[in-house]
Scaffold this motif. Structure first.
Motif, PDB file in Angstrom:
ATOM      1  N   LYS A 101      62.095  36.832  42.348  1.00 22.04           N
ATOM      2  CA  LYS A 101      62.785  37.612  43.394  1.00 22.04           C
ATOM      3  C   LYS A 101      63.075  36.747  44.626  1.00 22.04           C
ATOM      4  O   LYS A 101      64.076  36.954  45.307  1.00 22.04           O
ATOM      5  CB  LYS A 101      61.949  38.841  43.777  1.00 22.04           C
ATOM      6  N   LYS A 137      61.403  43.869  54.331  1.00 22.48           N
ATOM      7  CA  LYS A 137      61.768  45.027  53.520  1.00 22.48           C
ATOM      8  C   LYS A 137      60.570  45.549  52.746  1.00 22.48           C
ATOM      9  O   LYS A 137      60.329  45.190  51.599  1.00 22.48           O
ATOM     10  CB  LYS A 137      62.923  44.663  52.588  1.00 22.48           C
ATOM     11  N   SER A 176      56.201  55.862  47.257  1.00 23.87           N
ATOM     12  CA  SER A 176      55.959  55.197  48.545  1.00 23.87           C
ATOM     13  C   SER A 176      55.690  56.221  49.658  1.00 23.87           C
ATOM     14  O   SER A 176      56.432  57.195  49.818  1.00 23.87           O
ATOM     15  CB  SER A 176      57.166  54.333  48.923  1.00 23.87           C
ATOM     16  N   SER A 177      54.626  55.955  50.430  1.00 20.09           N
ATOM     17  CA  SER A 177      54.254  56.864  51.524  1.00 20.09           C
ATOM     18  C   SER A 177      54.787  56.368  52.869  1.00 20.09           C
ATOM     19  O   SER A 177      54.713  57.062  53.868  1.00 20.09           O
ATOM     20  CB  SER A 177      52.723  56.920  51.626  1.00 20.09           C
ATOM     21  N   ASN A 181      52.524  42.832  45.531  1.00 23.87           N
ATOM     22  CA  ASN A 181      51.349  43.703  45.307  1.00 23.87           C
ATOM     23  C   ASN A 181      51.437  44.294  43.906  1.00 23.87           C
ATOM     24  O   ASN A 181      52.510  44.675  43.435  1.00 23.87           O
ATOM     25  CB  ASN A 181      51.151  44.790  46.367  1.00 23.87           C
ATOM     26  N   ALA A 197      60.176  48.784  52.220  1.00 24.56           N
ATOM     27  CA  ALA A 197      60.551  50.057  51.587  1.00 24.56           C
ATOM     28  C   ALA A 197      60.634  49.905  50.075  1.00 24.56           C
ATOM     29  O   ALA A 197      60.725  48.801  49.554  1.00 24.56           O
ATOM     30  CB  ALA A 197      61.912  50.506  52.121  1.00 24.56           C
ATOM     31  N   LYS A 253      50.716  54.528  48.656  1.00 23.98           N
ATOM     32  CA  LYS A 253      49.958  55.660  49.210  1.00 23.98           C
ATOM     33  C   LYS A 253      48.667  55.339  49.962  1.00 23.98           C
ATOM     34  O   LYS A 253      48.411  55.884  51.010  1.00 23.98           O
ATOM     35  CB  LYS A 253      49.625  56.672  48.095  1.00 23.98           C
TER      36      LYS A 253
HETATM   37  O1  PMT Z   1      54.780  52.891  51.284  1.00 22.71           O
HETATM   38  P1  PMT Z   1      53.368  52.688  50.766  1.00 22.71           P
HETATM   39  O2  PMT Z   1      52.832  53.923  50.076  1.00 22.71           O
HETATM   40  O3  PMT Z   1      52.459  52.139  51.822  1.00 22.71           O
HETATM   41  O4  PMT Z   1      53.435  51.582  49.594  1.00 22.71           O
HETATM   42  C1  PMT Z   1      53.738  50.259  49.901  1.00 22.71           C
HETATM   43  C2  PMT Z   1      54.720  49.655  48.879  1.00 22.71           C
HETATM   44  C3  PMT Z   1      54.049  49.589  47.511  1.00 22.71           C
HETATM   45  C4  PMT Z   1      55.990  50.498  48.777  1.00 22.71           C
HETATM   46  C5  PMT Z   1      55.087  48.222  49.402  1.00 22.71           C
HETATM   47  O5  PMT Z   1      53.908  47.487  49.512  1.00 22.71           O
HETATM   48  C6  PMT Z   1      56.064  47.524  48.462  1.00 22.71           C
HETATM   49  O6  PMT Z   1      55.699  46.846  47.504  1.00 22.71           O
HETATM   50  N1  PMT Z   1      57.387  47.668  48.750  1.00 22.71           N
HETATM   51  C7  PMT Z   1      58.483  47.172  47.863  1.00 22.71           C
HETATM   52  C8  PMT Z   1      58.765  48.170  46.788  1.00 22.71           C
HETATM   53  C9  PMT Z   1      59.931  47.723  45.924  1.00 22.71           C
HETATM   54  O7  PMT Z   1      60.963  48.324  45.957  1.00 22.71           O
HETATM   55  O8  PMT Z   1      59.688  46.613  45.245  1.00 22.71           O
HETATM   56  P2  PMT Z   1      60.764  45.914  44.264  1.00 22.71           P
HETATM   57  O9  PMT Z   1      59.973  44.822  43.633  1.00 22.71           O
HETATM   58  O10 PMT Z   1      61.425  46.923  43.394  1.00 22.71           O
HETATM   59  O11 PMT Z   1      61.857  45.307  45.243  1.00 22.71           O
HETATM   60  C10 PMT Z   1      61.800  43.982  45.749  1.00 22.71           C
HETATM   61  C11 PMT Z   1      62.319  43.939  47.177  1.00 22.71           C
HETATM   62  O12 PMT Z   1      63.712  44.318  47.190  1.00 22.71           O
HETATM   63  C12 PMT Z   1      61.626  44.876  48.134  1.00 22.71           C
HETATM   64  O13 PMT Z   1      61.485  44.217  49.355  1.00 22.71           O
HETATM   65  C13 PMT Z   1      62.566  46.078  48.233  1.00 22.71           C
HETATM   66  O14 PMT Z   1      62.480  46.688  49.522  1.00 22.71           O
HETATM   67  C14 PMT Z   1      63.927  45.425  48.039  1.00 22.71           C
HETATM   68  N2  PMT Z   1      64.917  46.301  47.378  1.00 22.71           N
HETATM   69  C15 PMT Z   1      64.651  46.870  46.180  1.00 22.71           C
HETATM   70  C16 PMT Z   1      65.608  47.651  45.566  1.00 22.71           C
HETATM   71  C17 PMT Z   1      66.840  47.858  46.206  1.00 22.71           C
HETATM   72  N3  PMT Z   1      67.783  48.609  45.653  1.00 22.71           N
HETATM   73  N4  PMT Z   1      67.079  47.291  47.395  1.00 22.71           N
HETATM   74  C18 PMT Z   1      66.144  46.516  47.990  1.00 22.71           C
HETATM   75  O15 PMT Z   1      66.364  46.000  49.094  1.00 22.71           O
END
Ligand code: PMT
Length: 399
Positions: free
Chosen positions: A337, A273, A212-213, A349, A275, A359
């Motif tokens: 989710k 969220k 992640s950027s 995404n 991140a 990125k």
């Molecule tokens: O930062 P960029 O380079 O612009 O890229 C963007 C991105 C790909 C990071 C962004 O678009 C994205 O998809 N962010 C979510 C990444 C992620 O952690 O996805 P996940 O499917 O693993 O998590 C689902 C959700 O739970 C997310 O909102 C995440 O922030 C949250 N989460 C995940 C793990 C954790 N331990 N705690 C959380 O709160």
């Protein structure tokens, strides 16, 4: 209030379709000026646009004096938006390079209103890296792009590059105009946004992280701030700077992000969220550099808190938006989710898809709501994606 457009026509075979676009805007009550480049005049005559629009068509910077004002500046000042249809690779290349050598490029350079580009060209030209870089540059500078469609092109090739239907162009323009005229539409909202990766130390030298950027989360924070919201941005280690006026809290690990998010949760009306927190961390962080000893190294990982899931448990009437970074069965995993984390909606995404996810400056998203409604979007700049997400948030916050 009636809106005034500047419609720019550049020299592509799709120029004739712009006649339909102009005619539709006219029926909707818009007023406009039409500017044609020299090359556009080789595809369609200015007389056709003059007849449809009922106005003079501007083709030359120095032909005759129509007004005592400096004309290209005057055109730019009175426009609510510019729509360039079709926008050729040549035109986009010139604008991206800061070249202003005719009436249209000069007026575009002087414009402060939204500028909407509708590219149309041969698919190889469209996919050309230099062209794509120019498009990204313009998107980053705030230009709007209505993506071309895939289909059989005038040159006989099949692929992306076809001008969208005039109806699609008009609908997108209306959407952009509505948005840009509600600049401070999130005034009074308190938004907690997370961005970037987290890093989990193994020893004083090494760590676990991801790609992640922070670009997606920073775009959200900046767009929300620009639209009047009060923004707290909790950011993992990234190389991005954030605009003045946004309160930024820097963290490293998922545990630190968890603590920072909890600190501001009560304050926030909306949590987004974006991140990518690490789901795991080494069970033990060594306080000395681990030395090689010729054999494999086992590192035991322990699970980090799922921040969003914890927030979901105490959601109350806050708006909770998650992201789902998936590589397969995107919609299905994202739906799971929403339920597991008690979200209002999720932005999915596919991080394996070109132009989406980590990125880059663009993303390809699908918004899935808790009521099952799903909307897919074409590739857009992260800035445009951020505004689409904020538009959706706004729909949820309307009392
Ligand atoms: O930062 P960029 O380079 O612009 O890229 C963007 C991105 C790909 C990071 C962004 O678009 C994205 O998809 N962010 C979510 C990444 C992620 O952690 O996805 P996940 O499917 O693993 O998590 C689902 C959700 O739970 C997310 O909102 C995440 O922030 C949250 N989460 C995940 C793990 C954790 N331990 N705690 C959380 O709160």
């Amino acid at each position: 209030m009636k809106k005034h457009l500047v419609i720019g026509i550049t020299g592509g075979i799709a120029a004739y379709k712009a006649l339909d676009v102009v005619s539709r805007f006219k029926k909707l009550g818009f007023t406009f000026d039409v500017i044609m480049t020299n090359n556009a005049c080789k595809f369609v005559t200015p007389l056709s646009f003059q007849t449809i629009s009922g106005n003079d068509v501007i083709t030359d910077m120095f032909s005759e004096i129509r007004t005592w004002e400096v004309e290209h500046i005057e055109l730019s000042k009175k426009a609510d938006a510019f729509v360039i249809v079709p926008a050729t690779a040549n035109f986009i290349g010139k604008v991206a390079s800061g070249i202003a050598d005719d009436m249209l490029t000069t007026a575009v350079m002087a414009a402060k209103c939204p500028i909407i580009l509708v590219p149309s060209m041969n698919t190889n030209m469209y996919e050309n890296q230099i062209f794509q870089q120019n498009l990204i540059k313009l998107r980053e500078s705030g230009f709007h792009v209505i993506e071309p469609e895939e289909g059989l092109l005038a040159c006989g090739d099949y692929g992306k590059g076809k001008l969208p239907d005039p109806e699609v162009i008009v609908d997108n323009t209306l959407e952009i105009l509505n948005r840009s005229h509600e600049e401070k539409d999130l005034m009074g909202k308190k938004m907690l946004i997370t961005a970037g990766p987290t890093v989990e130390a193994i020893d004083p030298v090494r760590y676990i992280t991801n790609h992640s950027s922070g670009k997606m989360g920073y775009a959200l924070a900046e767009a929300a701030h620009k639209r009047g919201a009060e923004v707290v941005l909790i950011s993992g280690p990234v190389s991005l700077k954030c605009k003045d006026g946004i309160k930024k809290i820097e963290i490293k690990s998922t545990q630190e992000m968890f603590e920072a998010v909890n600190k501001f949760f009560l304050w926030a009306d909306v949590v987004i969220k974006a991140a990518a927190p690490s789901d795991f961390r080494p069970e033990i962080i060594q306080n000395h550099k681990i030395k090689k000893n010729g054999s494999a190294l086992d590192i035991k990982l322990t699970q980090n808190p799922d921040i969003l899931m914890e927030l979901g448990k105490k959601k109350g009437n806050k708006i909770l938006v998650g992201f789902a970074a998936e590589t397969d069965h995107v919609t299905q995993h994202a739906r799971e989710k929403i339920i597991k984390k008690n979200l209002d909606f999720i932005v999915a995404n596919n991080i394996k898809e070109a132009g989406a996810g980590f990125k880059g400056d663009t993303n390809i998203i699908e918004i899935i709501e808790s009521n099952g409604n799903t909307t897919q979007y074409d590739m857009k700049s992260k800035w445009e994606v951020a505004n689409i997400i904020l538009d959706k948030v706004k729909m949820y916050t309307v009392e």
